[in-house]
Scaffold this motif. Structure first.
Motif, PDB file in Angstrom:
ATOM      1  N   ALA A 274       0.853  -1.193   0.000  1.00  0.00           N
ATOM      2  CA  ALA A 274       0.000   0.000   0.000  1.00  0.00           C
ATOM      3  C   ALA A 274       0.886   1.239   0.000  1.00  0.00           C
ATOM      4  O   ALA A 274       1.925   1.253   0.659  1.00  0.00           O
ATOM      5  CB  ALA A 274      -0.905  -0.007   1.236  1.00  0.00           C
ATOM      6  N   PRO A 275       0.493   2.279  -0.760  1.00  0.00           N
ATOM      7  CA  PRO A 275      -0.747   2.379  -1.534  1.00  0.00           C
ATOM      8  C   PRO A 275      -0.654   1.627  -2.859  1.00  0.00           C
ATOM      9  O   PRO A 275       0.420   1.173  -3.257  1.00  0.00           O
ATOM     10  CB  PRO A 275      -0.872   3.884  -1.781  1.00  0.00           C
ATOM     11  N   MET A 276      -1.783   1.528  -3.530  1.00  0.00           N
ATOM     12  CA  MET A 276      -1.857   0.882  -4.835  1.00  0.00           C
ATOM     13  C   MET A 276      -1.856   1.921  -5.959  1.00  0.00           C
ATOM     14  O   MET A 276      -2.310   1.651  -7.067  1.00  0.00           O
ATOM     15  CB  MET A 276      -3.115  -0.001  -4.916  1.00  0.00           C
ATOM     16  N   VAL A 306      -9.880  -4.295 -10.995  1.00  0.00           N
ATOM     17  CA  VAL A 306     -10.020  -3.609 -12.279  1.00  0.00           C
ATOM     18  C   VAL A 306     -11.429  -3.067 -12.482  1.00  0.00           C
ATOM     19  O   VAL A 306     -11.619  -2.104 -13.239  1.00  0.00           O
ATOM     20  CB  VAL A 306      -9.595  -4.506 -13.459  1.00  0.00           C
ATOM     21  N   VAL A 307     -12.423  -3.653 -11.825  1.00  0.00           N
ATOM     22  CA  VAL A 307     -13.759  -3.045 -11.872  1.00  0.00           C
ATOM     23  C   VAL A 307     -13.710  -1.667 -11.222  1.00  0.00           C
ATOM     24  O   VAL A 307     -14.209  -0.677 -11.781  1.00  0.00           O
ATOM     25  CB  VAL A 307     -14.797  -3.952 -11.182  1.00  0.00           C
ATOM     26  N   LEU A 308     -13.113  -1.584 -10.033  1.00  0.00           N
ATOM     27  CA  LEU A 308     -12.951  -0.284  -9.373  1.00  0.00           C
ATOM     28  C   LEU A 308     -12.121   0.670 -10.220  1.00  0.00           C
ATOM     29  O   LEU A 308     -12.450   1.854 -10.368  1.00  0.00           O
ATOM     30  CB  LEU A 308     -12.280  -0.469  -8.014  1.00  0.00           C
ATOM     31  N   LEU A 309     -11.012   0.152 -10.759  1.00  0.00           N
ATOM     32  CA  LEU A 309     -10.102   1.017 -11.509  1.00  0.00           C
ATOM     33  C   LEU A 309     -10.741   1.516 -12.800  1.00  0.00           C
ATOM     34  O   LEU A 309     -10.561   2.688 -13.172  1.00  0.00           O
ATOM     35  CB  LEU A 309      -8.809   0.253 -11.812  1.00  0.00           C
ATOM     36  N   ALA A 327      -9.773   7.729  -4.322  1.00  0.00           N
ATOM     37  CA  ALA A 327     -10.241   6.735  -3.346  1.00  0.00           C
ATOM     38  C   ALA A 327      -9.860   5.312  -3.732  1.00  0.00           C
ATOM     39  O   ALA A 327     -10.042   4.390  -2.927  1.00  0.00           O
ATOM     40  CB  ALA A 327     -11.761   6.824  -3.205  1.00  0.00           C
ATOM     41  N   TYR A 328      -9.310   5.117  -4.938  1.00  0.00           N
ATOM     42  CA  TYR A 328      -9.098   3.766  -5.467  1.00  0.00           C
ATOM     43  C   TYR A 328      -8.288   2.889  -4.520  1.00  0.00           C
ATOM     44  O   TYR A 328      -8.692   1.774  -4.184  1.00  0.00           O
ATOM     45  CB  TYR A 328      -8.416   3.827  -6.829  1.00  0.00           C
ATOM     46  N   SER A 329      -7.153   3.346  -4.074  1.00  0.00           N
ATOM     47  CA  SER A 329      -6.275   2.504  -3.261  1.00  0.00           C
ATOM     48  C   SER A 329      -6.954   2.086  -1.964  1.00  0.00           C
ATOM     49  O   SER A 329      -6.977   0.897  -1.615  1.00  0.00           O
ATOM     50  CB  SER A 329      -4.963   3.239  -2.961  1.00  0.00           C
ATOM     51  N   ASP A 330      -7.522   3.041  -1.243  1.00  0.00           N
ATOM     52  CA  ASP A 330      -8.166   2.707   0.035  1.00  0.00           C
ATOM     53  C   ASP A 330      -9.354   1.777  -0.170  1.00  0.00           C
ATOM     54  O   ASP A 330      -9.560   0.832   0.614  1.00  0.00           O
ATOM     55  CB  ASP A 330      -8.623   3.990   0.735  1.00  0.00           C
TER      56      ASP A 330
END
Length: 388
Positions: A274-276, A306-309, A327-330
Motif C-alpha cells: 500500500a498504496p496501490m 479492475v472493476v474499481l479502476l 479513493a481507489y487505493s483505500d
C-alpha cells in the motif's frame, strides 16, 4: 504511440481492464513481455466468484464460460470419517464456477485481437516515467527490437509481483509491505481422470491437506500439502495418487485416477502493498497483493481491482473528476485485506503443522463450521465473493 490508458501486463487483470474501458469508450494499449503462447498456457486459478462471472458476462466474455464452465453450489469439508457439504445458495444465495484462469485469458486475448485495443506481446525493457504528471509514458522495446514510447493519460500496472510497476510506486510513495510466507506448499497435478466428486473437496488429514477440484467432466485438478523444500522429481505419479487416496479416504467412496499431464509445486505466501497508486500509475492484481490459493481469491481479487479502476479511469478521463481515482487505493485495499484474512483463515484451518495442539484446534474449527449455520454462512459469503 499515443493512448489514453497504458496497461502493462496481459494477464486477466490487464486484459479485462482494457475490455471494460473499451466498452466505455476509453482507448488503451496492452503490453506483455511474454509470448501469446506462454500467456495462454499459464496454469493458474480455477474458481470464479459469482461477481467475477457477472463481470465477465457483462463484458461479453460469458459465452464459453457458461457453455463449458462448471457451476458449483458448494464445497465439501472433510476430516477423518466426516465429509460435510456446504450449500452456498442456501447459505448466501450465490454460487461459484470452475473455469480455469487459462480459459479466461484465452477468451480475453481472442476478443482483444479480434478488433479490440492493441495488444503487443514479447515486449522488453519496460520503464514507466513521469507518473507524477498528467502525461505519463511507458518506454519499451517491441518484438522486432525497436525502441518505442507510449504516451498516456493513465498507466495501469497489472504486471505481477516482479513487474516494473510496483517498484515505481514504491520509489515515490514510501510504500508499506506486509508479507507472510507459509511453512507448506501445494503439489498440484492435472490428470485425465473424471472427477470423483460433484463439488470440490477440502480435506484435513494428519498427513496434510488435500484438495480435489476439476477442470472439466474428464479432467481433475488435485493438490497435496507438501513441505516447500520438496522436489517435484521425488514425487512419482504412484506416490502422488497414494497420498491423495490416503487423505481423501472415506468409506464407500473411491478416488478416480488417470494419466497425470502436469505437475508442479506451488509455494504459499500472503503479500499486500500500500498504496496501490502513485500519481497516474495504478496497481491491480498480483502487482499489489498475493494470497495463498486456499480461499480461491487471487483471480477474483484482480477482477474486483479492475472493476474499481475502470470506474475511476472513466470518471477521471471523461468527467474530469478525481474522486474515484483518489479513493481507489483505500477502497481496493479494504477488500484485499478481507480476502487476505479469509485466505489465511482457510489455510490455517486446513494445513497441518505437526503440532498436536494445532491439530485439535483445527478439528474444533472444522466441526464448528460443519455444525453451525452462522459459521458456515460466514465461509460461504466470503468464498462466493462479497459485493463489489
Amino acid at each position: 504511440m499515443r493512448t489514453q490508458m497504458g496497461i502493462i501486463g496481459a494477464g486477466p487483470a490487464g486484459l479485462l481492464l482494457s475490455r471494460l474501458l473499451a466498452l466505455q469508450g476509453i482507448d488503451s494499449v496492452v503490453l506483455e513481455n511474454r509470448s501469446r503462447e506462454y500467456v495462454e498456457a499459464r496454469i493458474r486459478a480455477g474458481i470464479l466468484e459469482q461477481n467475477t462471472v457477472d463481470v465477465l458476462t457483462g463484458a461479453g466474455m460469458g459465452d464459453r464460460l457458461h457453455r463449458e464452465g462448471l457451476e458449483h453450489r458448494g464445497v465439501y469439508l472433510q476430516y477423518p470419517g466426516v465429509r460435510h457439504q456446504l450449500d452456498f445458495p442456501a447459505l448466501c444465495g450465490r454460487r461459484v464456477w470452475v473455469y480455469g484462469q487459462t480459459e479466461v485469458v484465452k477468451d480475453l486475448v481472442a476478443a482483444q485481437l479480434a478488433g479490440g485495443p492493441p495488444l503487443l506481446f514479447d515486449v522488453s525493457d519496460v520503464a514507466v516515467e513521469d507518473v507524477d504528471t498528467d502525461s505519463p509514458r511507458v518506454r519499451f522495446t517491441d518484438a522486432d527490437g525497436a525502441a518505442r514510447v507510449l504516451e498516456c493519460d493513465v498507466v495501469a500496472g497489472t504486471d505481477g509481483f516482479h513487474g516494473p510497476s510496483r517498484a515505481v510506486v514504491a520509489e515515490g510513495t514510501g510504500q508499506q509491505l506486509w508479507e507472510r510466507t507459509y511453512p507448506y506448499a501445494w503439489l498440484g497435478i492435472l490428470a485425465d481422470a473424471a472427477p470423483a466428486t460433484d463439488e470440490l473437496i477440502y480435506a484435513w488429514h494428519p498427513d496434510g491437506f488435500a484438495l480435489h477440484s476439476m477442470r472439466s467432466p474428464s479432467v481433475s485438478r488435485l493438490y497435496l500439502q507438501v513441505d516447500p523444500s520438496e522436489r517435484i522429481e521425488d514425487w512419482s505419479d504412484d506416490r502422488i495418487w497414494e497420498g491423495l487416496a490416503t487423505r481423501f479416504a472415506l468409506d464407500g467412496w473411491e478416488l478416480s485416477t488417470g494419466t497425470v499431464t502436469e505437475k508442479s509445486i506451488l509455494p504459499m505466501r500472503s503479500f499486500v502493498s500500500a498504496p496501490m497508486r502513485r500519481g497516474r500509475l495504478f496497481l491491480a492484481g498480483d502487482a499489489a497483493h498475493i494470497v495463498p490459493p486456499t480461499g480461491a481469491k487471487g483471480l477474483n481479487l484482480a477482477v474486483a481491482d479492475v472493476v474499481l479502476l475502470s470506474r475511476a479511469v472513466v470518471r477521471l478521463l471523461q468527467d474530469k473528476e478525481t474522486d474515484l481515482a483518489d479513493a481507489y487505493s483505500d477502497t481496493a485495499l479494504r477488500r484485499v485485506w478481507r480476502a487476505t484474512h479469509f485466505s489465511w483463515w482457510m489455510t490455517s484451518m486446513l494445513h497441518t503443522t505437526g503440532d498436536p495442539f494445532d491439530a485439535q484446534l483445527q478439528l474444533s474449527q472444522l466441526r464448528r463450521v460443519c455444525s453451525s449455520e452462522a459459521a458456515a454462512r460466514e465461509l460461504a459469503e466470503n468464498y462466493t465473493g462479497l459485493p463489489l
